[in-house]
Write an enzyme that holds these catalytic residues in place. Structure first.
Site, mmCIF file in Angstrom:
data_model
loop_
_atom_site.group_PDB
_atom_site.id
_atom_site.type_symbol
_atom_site.label_atom_id
_atom_site.label_comp_id
_atom_site.label_asym_id
_atom_site.label_seq_id
_atom_site.Cartn_x
_atom_site.Cartn_y
_atom_site.Cartn_z
ATOM 1 N N ASP A 117 -8.107 -16.523 2.204
ATOM 2 C CA ASP A 117 -8.945 -15.328 2.077
ATOM 3 C C ASP A 117 -10.361 -15.630 2.558
ATOM 4 O O ASP A 117 -11.026 -16.531 2.022
ATOM 5 C CB ASP A 117 -8.960 -14.885 0.610
ATOM 6 C CG ASP A 117 -9.527 -13.491 0.422
ATOM 7 O OD1 ASP A 117 -10.534 -13.157 1.087
ATOM 8 O OD2 ASP A 117 -8.978 -12.738 -0.408
ATOM 9 N N GLY A 119 -12.025 -6.805 9.147
ATOM 10 C CA GLY A 119 -12.816 -6.115 10.155
ATOM 11 C C GLY A 119 -13.681 -5.017 9.591
ATOM 12 O O GLY A 119 -14.795 -4.767 10.064
ATOM 13 N N LYS A 150 0.850 -1.186 0.000
ATOM 14 C CA LYS A 150 0.000 0.000 0.000
ATOM 15 C C LYS A 150 0.888 1.239 0.000
ATOM 16 O O LYS A 150 2.017 1.202 0.487
ATOM 17 C CB LYS A 150 -0.911 0.013 1.225
ATOM 18 C CG LYS A 150 -1.861 -1.177 1.297
ATOM 19 C CD LYS A 150 -2.671 -1.138 2.577
ATOM 20 C CE LYS A 150 -3.549 -2.378 2.695
ATOM 21 N NZ LYS A 150 -4.310 -2.392 3.964
ATOM 22 N N HIS A 158 -14.577 -4.776 6.141
ATOM 23 C CA HIS A 158 -15.337 -5.117 4.942
ATOM 24 C C HIS A 158 -16.072 -6.455 4.992
ATOM 25 O O HIS A 158 -16.702 -6.826 3.992
ATOM 26 C CB HIS A 158 -14.395 -5.126 3.732
ATOM 27 C CG HIS A 158 -13.707 -3.816 3.495
ATOM 28 N ND1 HIS A 158 -14.383 -2.664 3.168
ATOM 29 C CD2 HIS A 158 -12.393 -3.468 3.559
ATOM 30 C CE1 HIS A 158 -13.524 -1.665 3.021
ATOM 31 N NE2 HIS A 158 -12.312 -2.124 3.260
ATOM 32 N N ASP A 182 5.726 -0.930 13.844
ATOM 33 C CA ASP A 182 4.489 -1.523 14.332
ATOM 34 C C ASP A 182 4.572 -1.883 15.810
ATOM 35 O O ASP A 182 3.543 -1.986 16.478
ATOM 36 C CB ASP A 182 4.166 -2.788 13.536
ATOM 37 C CG ASP A 182 3.054 -2.563 12.519
ATOM 38 O OD1 ASP A 182 2.221 -1.675 12.740
ATOM 39 O OD2 ASP A 182 3.022 -3.276 11.503
ATOM 40 N N ARG A 219 6.847 1.441 6.592
ATOM 41 C CA ARG A 219 6.350 0.599 7.677
ATOM 42 C C ARG A 219 7.374 -0.515 7.910
ATOM 43 O O ARG A 219 7.652 -1.331 7.038
ATOM 44 C CB ARG A 219 5.004 -0.019 7.312
ATOM 45 C CG ARG A 219 4.489 -0.985 8.395
ATOM 46 C CD ARG A 219 3.397 -1.865 7.837
ATOM 47 N NE ARG A 219 2.930 -2.817 8.838
ATOM 48 C CZ ARG A 219 2.285 -3.938 8.540
ATOM 49 N NH1 ARG A 219 2.040 -4.254 7.277
ATOM 50 N NH2 ARG A 219 1.875 -4.755 9.498
ATOM 51 N N LEU A 224 -8.386 -7.079 11.947
ATOM 52 C CA LEU A 224 -8.573 -8.370 11.293
ATOM 53 C C LEU A 224 -8.260 -8.242 9.809
ATOM 54 O O LEU A 224 -8.897 -7.464 9.093
ATOM 55 C CB LEU A 224 -10.012 -8.852 11.476
ATOM 56 C CG LEU A 224 -10.550 -8.897 12.914
ATOM 57 C CD1 LEU A 224 -11.998 -9.375 12.937
ATOM 58 C CD2 LEU A 224 -9.668 -9.776 13.789
ATOM 59 N N GLY A 225 -7.262 -8.984 9.368
ATOM 60 C CA GLY A 225 -6.881 -8.997 7.969
ATOM 61 C C GLY A 225 -6.104 -10.263 7.687
ATOM 62 O O GLY A 225 -6.290 -11.281 8.361
ATOM 63 N N GLY A 281 -8.711 -5.130 6.855
ATOM 64 C CA GLY A 281 -9.458 -5.519 5.660
ATOM 65 C C GLY A 281 -10.690 -6.349 5.952
ATOM 66 O O GLY A 281 -11.778 -6.101 5.408
#
Length: 400
Positions: free
Chosen positions: A286, A333, A16, A335, A153, A96, A212-213, A331
């Protein structure tokens, strides 16, 4: 500060990015607003760049870069930004970096010495540290005059109490850095900055944030500061994840070594890349694929995922001594309404209840009027936090 800042967020499943002009007014959260942001991912196995400018619909592009090669993607991305988007040449690049170890608890300029220190931590976050540093090297090569900044992080959890940070192992190992660090701190930092505008004074109470991702963890906060989190020494611990196992009896790992004769690299590959949702389902890592599948193994994987969230939610709430708000982010959490509904249903004993329509529509406030506790689906913004941390670091440095 009028510099153009490029935030590069190399995750376990995507790259990203966001571009910021610090002359732009900041929002209520105090975070800068991106002029351009996007992501390189491969949803169908083919690299795809999805991007948008502020106030414009998203667009797609096929990057001429190998998905998963963060260095190559970074080189292509920066060239594309300046060539195809006519973007200003970044003067600051914020990266990051997942693990800062004991030494790095705040953003820092990347010098050769800092880079070497961070390389030494690669074994603690093999899915992230190497790619993150590959992005640093690529950005240094294509933007040699830009200031490179590492944003960690682990930093958001740096002030945990000794009881939260320490494992019950011999003291000598603790002193060598074998401790609980926690991760997803940039995401939790972003949520902590947004919560006061959404919840008012309640934001300073006992709040659990569920990131959550592809990677997943929980963070318990009081006064907008991290009190406890589910990840520990590495990003393997805690919740079940896309390909990572989550919490595991260490005796199982000993069994693989002592009884099954597995080599360290085999066990590492098993725990980081073959486990989690993928390992249980044998179909996909996924949740979107699993929720769409009629194979019973898919539902079994979802059930194991939800059970791990619920189980560790109880632990985090206990550590906080109560619960004043629950926030879903990341992602999944943000969507995946079906995952949120499954989690909240099993946490009804805490006084939680969802508004089914608000949850399905992805509203910010998804709690029903019967819920004693606010439940939010709140997008995070790690890239904005990185830009803000880089700006703060350089402002302090310039003032010395």
């Amino acid at each position: 500060m009028s510099s153009s800042v490029l935030s590069l967020n190399a995750g376990s499943a995507s790259l990203k990015f966001a571009l910021f002009d610090h002359a732009i007014a900041r929002g209520a959260s105090g975070l800068p607003t991106a002029t351009l942001r996007g992501e390189i991912d491969a949803p169908d196995g083919k690299p795809t760049l999805t991007y948008s400018r502020t106030g414009e619909p998203s667009r797609t592009e096929a990057p001429n870069a190998l998905r998963g090669d963060i260095g190559g993607e970074t080189t292509w991305l920066i060239d594309w930004l300046m060539r195809a988007c006519d973007a200003p040449r970044p003067t600051v690049v914020a990266h990051r970096i997942v693990h800062g170890g004991l030494r790095y608890n705040q953003a820092v300029r990347i010098t050769p010495g800092v880079f070497a220190d961070l390389q030494d931590l690669t074994s603690l976050a093999p899915l992230h540290q190497g790619p993150g540093l590959a992005g640093v090297q690529a950005a240094q090569a294509i933007l040699p005059d830009a200031t490179q900044v590492a944003c960690f992080d682990t930093a958001f959890h740096a002030n945990h109490t000794d009881a939260e940070r320490r494992y019950a192992i011999p003291r000598v190992w603790h002193e060598r850095g074998y401790q609980r660090y926690g991760f997803h701190g940039l995401s939790y930092d972003a949520i902590s900055r947004r919560l006061p505008a959404v919840l008012g004074e309640q934001a300073h109470g006992a709040v659990v944030v569920a990131h959550l991702g592809g990677g997943a963890s929980l963070c318990g906060m009081r006064s907008l500061q991290s009190v406890t989190t589910t990840m520990g020494f590495t990003a393997l611990d805690g919740l079940v994840m896309g390909t990572r196992c989550g919490a595991l009896d260490p005796g199982l790992v000993l069994q693989w070594f002592q009884h099954d004769g597995m080599r360290p690299e085999e066990v590492s590959d098993l725990l980081y890349k073959q486990s989690g949702l993928l390992g249980v389902s044998e179909i996909s890592a996924d949740t979107r694929d699993l929720l769409a599948s009629k194979d019973p193994r898919s539902q079994q994987a979802i059930d194991v995922f939800v059970a791990s969230i619920v189980r560790q939610m109880g632990s985090v709430v206990a550590a906080l001594g109560g619960l004043d708000a629950l926030v879903f982010t990341g992602g999944i959490g943000t969507h995946q309404p079906m995952i949120r509904a499954a989690v909240v249903q099993r946490l009804a004993w805490l006084g939680l209840a969802l508004n089914a329509e608000a949850n399905a529509n992805g509203n910010l406030n998804i709690a029903s009027s019967a819920s004693r506790i606010p439940v939010l689906a709140l997008p995070t913004d790690e890239e904005a936090v990185m830009a803000a941390q880089a700006a703060a670091l350089l402002t302090v440095t310039a003032g010395r």
